[in-house]
Enzyme design. Structure first.
Site, PDB file in Angstrom:
ATOM      1  N   PHE A 188       2.247  -5.857  13.418  1.00 54.67           N
ATOM      2  CA  PHE A 188       3.363  -4.736  14.026  1.00 54.67           C
ATOM      3  C   PHE A 188       4.856  -5.426  13.857  1.00 54.67           C
ATOM      4  CE2 PHE A 188      -0.980  -4.291  16.697  1.00 54.67           C
ATOM      5  CZ  PHE A 188      -0.971  -3.054  15.990  1.00 54.67           C
TER       6      PHE A 188
ATOM      7  N   ASN B 127       2.159   2.914  14.640  1.00 59.25           N
ATOM      8  CA  ASN B 127       3.402   3.805  14.291  1.00 59.25           C
ATOM      9  C   ASN B 127       3.852   5.188  13.882  1.00 59.25           C
ATOM     10  OD1 ASN B 127       3.984   1.367  13.688  1.00 59.25           O
ATOM     11  ND2 ASN B 127       4.205   1.922  10.958  1.00 59.25           N
TER      12      ASN B 127
ATOM     13  N   CYS C 186       7.844   2.122   6.172  1.00 58.85           N
ATOM     14  CA  CYS C 186       6.728   1.909   6.859  1.00 58.85           C
ATOM     15  C   CYS C 186       6.149   3.532   7.245  1.00 58.85           C
ATOM     16  CB  CYS C 186       6.698   1.649   7.940  1.00 58.85           C
ATOM     17  SG  CYS C 186       6.737  -0.811   7.365  1.00 58.85           S
TER      18      CYS C 186
ATOM     19  N   ALA D 114      17.978   9.548  18.954  1.00 60.01           N
ATOM     20  CA  ALA D 114      18.401  10.282  18.091  1.00 60.01           C
ATOM     21  C   ALA D 114      18.920   9.816  17.265  1.00 60.01           C
ATOM     22  CB  ALA D 114      19.473  11.853  18.938  1.00 60.01           C
ATOM     23  N   GLY D 115      18.597  10.721  16.106  1.00 61.90           N
ATOM     24  CA  GLY D 115      19.186  10.098  15.098  1.00 61.90           C
ATOM     25  C   GLY D 115      19.959  11.310  13.415  1.00 61.90           C
TER      26      GLY D 115
ATOM     27  N   PHE E 139      12.440   3.959  21.174  1.00 61.85           N
ATOM     28  CA  PHE E 139      12.289   5.168  20.415  1.00 61.85           C
ATOM     29  C   PHE E 139      12.306   6.439  20.796  1.00 61.85           C
ATOM     30  CE2 PHE E 139      10.621   2.382  15.958  1.00 61.85           C
ATOM     31  CZ  PHE E 139      10.725   1.663  17.001  1.00 61.85           C
TER      32      PHE E 139
ATOM     33  N   LYS F 268      -3.346   1.200  13.817  1.00 64.92           N
ATOM     34  CA  LYS F 268      -1.833   0.849  13.657  1.00 64.92           C
ATOM     35  C   LYS F 268      -1.276   1.736  13.422  1.00 64.92           C
ATOM     36  CE  LYS F 268       1.235  -0.843  11.237  1.00 64.92           C
ATOM     37  NZ  LYS F 268       2.084  -1.793  11.144  1.00 64.92           N
TER      38      LYS F 268
ATOM     39  N   THR G  48       1.042  -1.481  -0.463  1.00 65.94           N
ATOM     40  CA  THR G  48       0.247   0.035  -0.147  1.00 65.94           C
ATOM     41  C   THR G  48       0.810   1.134  -0.271  1.00 65.94           C
ATOM     42  OG1 THR G  48      -0.429   0.161   2.612  1.00 65.94           O
ATOM     43  CG2 THR G  48      -1.904  -1.193   1.648  1.00 65.94           C
TER      44      THR G  48
HETATM   45  C1  UGA Z   1       7.686  -0.383  11.870  1.00 62.81           C
HETATM   46  C2  UGA Z   1       7.071  -0.426  13.392  1.00 62.81           C
HETATM   47  O1  UGA Z   1       7.943  -0.015  14.489  1.00 62.81           O
HETATM   48  C3  UGA Z   1       6.236  -1.569  13.387  1.00 62.81           C
HETATM   49  O2  UGA Z   1       6.289  -1.564  14.593  1.00 62.81           O
HETATM   50  C4  UGA Z   1       5.337  -1.673  12.542  1.00 62.81           C
HETATM   51  O3  UGA Z   1       4.746  -2.875  12.012  1.00 62.81           O
HETATM   52  C5  UGA Z   1       6.349  -1.228  11.560  1.00 62.81           C
HETATM   53  O4  UGA Z   1       7.102  -0.204  11.418  1.00 62.81           O
HETATM   54  C6  UGA Z   1       5.276  -1.429   9.364  1.00 62.81           C
HETATM   55  O5  UGA Z   1       3.675  -0.475   9.510  1.00 62.81           O
HETATM   56  O6  UGA Z   1       5.082  -2.725   8.823  1.00 62.81           O
HETATM   57  P1  UGA Z   1      10.177  -0.766  11.387  1.00 62.81           P
HETATM   58  O7  UGA Z   1      10.091   0.226   9.838  1.00 62.81           O
HETATM   59  O8  UGA Z   1      10.588  -2.072  10.539  1.00 62.81           O
HETATM   60  O9  UGA Z   1       9.169  -1.153  11.773  1.00 62.81           O
HETATM   61  O10 UGA Z   1      11.521   0.001  11.766  1.00 62.81           O
HETATM   62  P2  UGA Z   1      11.836   0.775  13.032  1.00 62.81           P
HETATM   63  O11 UGA Z   1      12.482  -0.322  14.319  1.00 62.81           O
HETATM   64  O12 UGA Z   1      10.364   0.503  13.992  1.00 62.81           O
HETATM   65  O13 UGA Z   1      12.438   1.501  12.789  1.00 62.81           O
HETATM   66  C7  UGA Z   1      11.618   2.683  11.734  1.00 62.81           C
HETATM   67  C8  UGA Z   1      12.687   4.050  12.201  1.00 62.81           C
HETATM   68  O14 UGA Z   1      12.696   4.763  12.719  1.00 62.81           O
HETATM   69  C9  UGA Z   1      14.126   3.038  11.395  1.00 62.81           C
HETATM   70  O15 UGA Z   1      14.981   4.126  10.348  1.00 62.81           O
HETATM   71  C10 UGA Z   1      15.120   3.873  12.689  1.00 62.81           C
HETATM   72  O16 UGA Z   1      16.202   4.025  12.493  1.00 62.81           O
HETATM   73  C11 UGA Z   1      14.393   4.400  13.205  1.00 62.81           C
HETATM   74  N1  UGA Z   1      14.250   4.876  14.566  1.00 62.81           N
HETATM   75  C12 UGA Z   1      13.945   3.162  15.385  1.00 62.81           C
HETATM   76  C13 UGA Z   1      15.300   5.872  14.892  1.00 62.81           C
HETATM   77  O17 UGA Z   1      15.963   7.329  14.769  1.00 62.81           O
HETATM   78  N2  UGA Z   1      15.127   5.997  16.541  1.00 62.81           N
HETATM   79  C14 UGA Z   1      14.448   5.249  17.111  1.00 62.81           C
HETATM   80  O18 UGA Z   1      14.732   5.505  19.111  1.00 62.81           O
HETATM   81  C15 UGA Z   1      14.086   4.194  17.034  1.00 62.81           C
END
Ligand code: UGA
Length: 433
Positions: free
Chosen positions: A153, A212, A264, A256-257, A253, A208, A87
């Protein structure tokens, strides 16, 4: 129970393989025949820890898993059909493109024979599951099916564990019959006492996006705190740690970065804001999250360029291309956005990523791919750590020192201790400290 999963992208394939692991006969469908042919040989189209083993086991040993390009063949005697097609964001709009979902709906309406539960598992805007029901009911009697919203999720890189040990299961249903079938399906999770939240279909769809979007907001928030920390001489890691100890805030979460990426968060935040606009609501919080995240990688690149006065002919070693560790997914990767900004200025990018190099190169042909982090550092004017792969967490810093031309490190994931690096002679820059 016989399950069908339509769409063998990330969510679909993990869902199919994990349901087979629970012991269900599961058929995965995809209209892309070449993809299906590869999957029949247990060749996974993406990198995800553990998936190859599950595919092999359930294709070849238990034979619970099978693949076909034909929806008609798969759904004939199915009890539950999961829709897990893509999607993506529509071109030129912030809305989700649901054309693949509607195509599946039409196919299902033609081929479902006996009562079947049709489940939306892809992330779909509120109202989609009900519209799905309308489309299917044009050809199929309403007593032959129910629709359910059961959002996923899982996170890339830890998808199998997330599927097998979820924090919660959300079931948006409109009949007791379909709710009972779905609860039965997830019975293997009773043992680990996974909470099941039963709601209306609309509520489930909103859960959902709200989840996110909230996580994206946390990241957007801490990133702006990081900017402030840099200005006032504070340390964002300590700020996040102390904030996170407060159970009302939570520690996850808050790293910082360079901004959030992946397939997603950026897509879902946009689509959620769009849903609000369609209902004449101003989603200013998420609007700000989206906008601040969009400019963040460019701002970071420009800050680095200005700080070290980088210009045409300089070389940067860029470690990490995937949007996060343990995946080869480079969709909306902040690392690539940063690289583009350098390349625009004529700066060479020598890069290494354990899994994402091939897909990154197809997006940005100017990248100079290297076989290791050390090779990427050869004669470079600085090294940037853009993705926190484990193998970048304990680099041999003396070896890096030998390779680099200038001892400058930009640690965009805050994985190193500044004083340790400074002792070896590096000029260290983290994020928000
Ligand atoms: C995310 C959600 O965490 C899942 O729960 C959800 O199922 C999924 O989207 C989806 O909708 O399918 P995902 O995109 O695989 O999962 O990855 P994340 O681990 O959430 O990271 C997303 C982004 O945020 C990455 O670029 C990561 O580097 C960044 N991030 C994450 C940060 O910059 N800081 C954080 O503290 C955590």
């Amino acid at each position: 129970m016989k399950l069908v999963v339509v769409g063998t992208g990330y969510v679909g394939l993990i869902t199919g393989a994990c349901f087979a692991e629970f012991g269900y006969e599961t058929v995965c469908v995809d209209k892309d025949k070449s993809r299906i042919d590869k999957l029949k040989n247990a060749k996974c189209p993406f990198f995800e820890p553990g998936i190859d083993g599950l595919l092999n086991k359930h294709l070849n040993d238990t034979k619970l898993l099978s693949f076909t390009p034909s929806i008609a063949e798969a759904v004939e005697d199915a009890n539950v059909v999961f829709i897990t097609v893509g999607t993506p964001t529509k071109r030129l709009e912030n809305d989700a493109d649901l054309s693949a979902v509607w195509d599946v709906a039409v196919e299902l309406s033609k081929h479902i024979k006996d009562y079947c539960v049709v489940v939306t598992k892809s992330t779909v805007p509120v109202g989609t599951t009900t519209k799905l029901k309308k489309i299917i009911s044009k050809k199929l009697d309403l007593n032959k099916f129910d629709v359910v919203s059961n959002p996923e999720f899982l996170r890339e890189g830890s998808a199998i564990n997330d599927f097998m040990r979820p924090d919660r299961i959300v079931l948006g249903t409109e009949s007791k019959k379909s709710e009972n079938i779905m609860r039965e399906l997830y019975r293997p999770l009773n043992l680990i006492e996974t909470p099941i939240v039963s709601t209306s279909i609309e509520t489930s769809e909103v859960i959902k996006y709200a989840s996110n979007s909230f996580l994206a907001t946390k990241i957007g928030f801490i990133n702006q705190i990081a900017d402030l920390c840099e200005k006032v001489g504070a340390n964002v890691q300590d700020v996040a740690k102390a904030m996170g100890i407060d159970k009302r805030i939570g520690s996850k979460f808050l790293h910082a970065g360079p901004g959030f990426g992946g397939s997603c968060f950026p897509k879902d935040v946009k689509a959620f804001v769009n849903t609000a606009y369609k209902h004449d609501l101003d989603f200013s919080i998420l609007d700000a999250v989206m906008k601040s995240n969009e400019v963040r990688p460019t701002n970071i690149a420009q800050k680095i360029i200005k700080l070290k006065n980088f210009k045409q002919g300089n070389t940067i070693a860029l470690l990490g291309l995937s949007f996060k560790p343990n995946t080869n997914d480079v969709r909306d990767s902040t690392s690539i956005k940063i690289a583009k900004e350098f390349i625009k200025k004529g700066i060479k990018i020598q890069t290494y990523d354990p899994q994402g190099m091939k897909s990154a190169k197809s997006i940005l042909k100017e990248l100079i791919l290297c076989n290791s982090a050390y090779e990427a550092c050869r004669s470079a004017n600085c090294v940037i750590i853009a993705t926190e792969w484990n193998e970048f967490r304990a680099l041999d810093l003396n070896k890096i020192k030998e390779k680099l031309k200038d001892l400058v490190i930009f640690d965009l994931r805050n994985i190193y201790n500044p004083s340790e690096l400074e002792q070896i002679g590096f000029e260290y820059y983290g994020v928000g400290k």
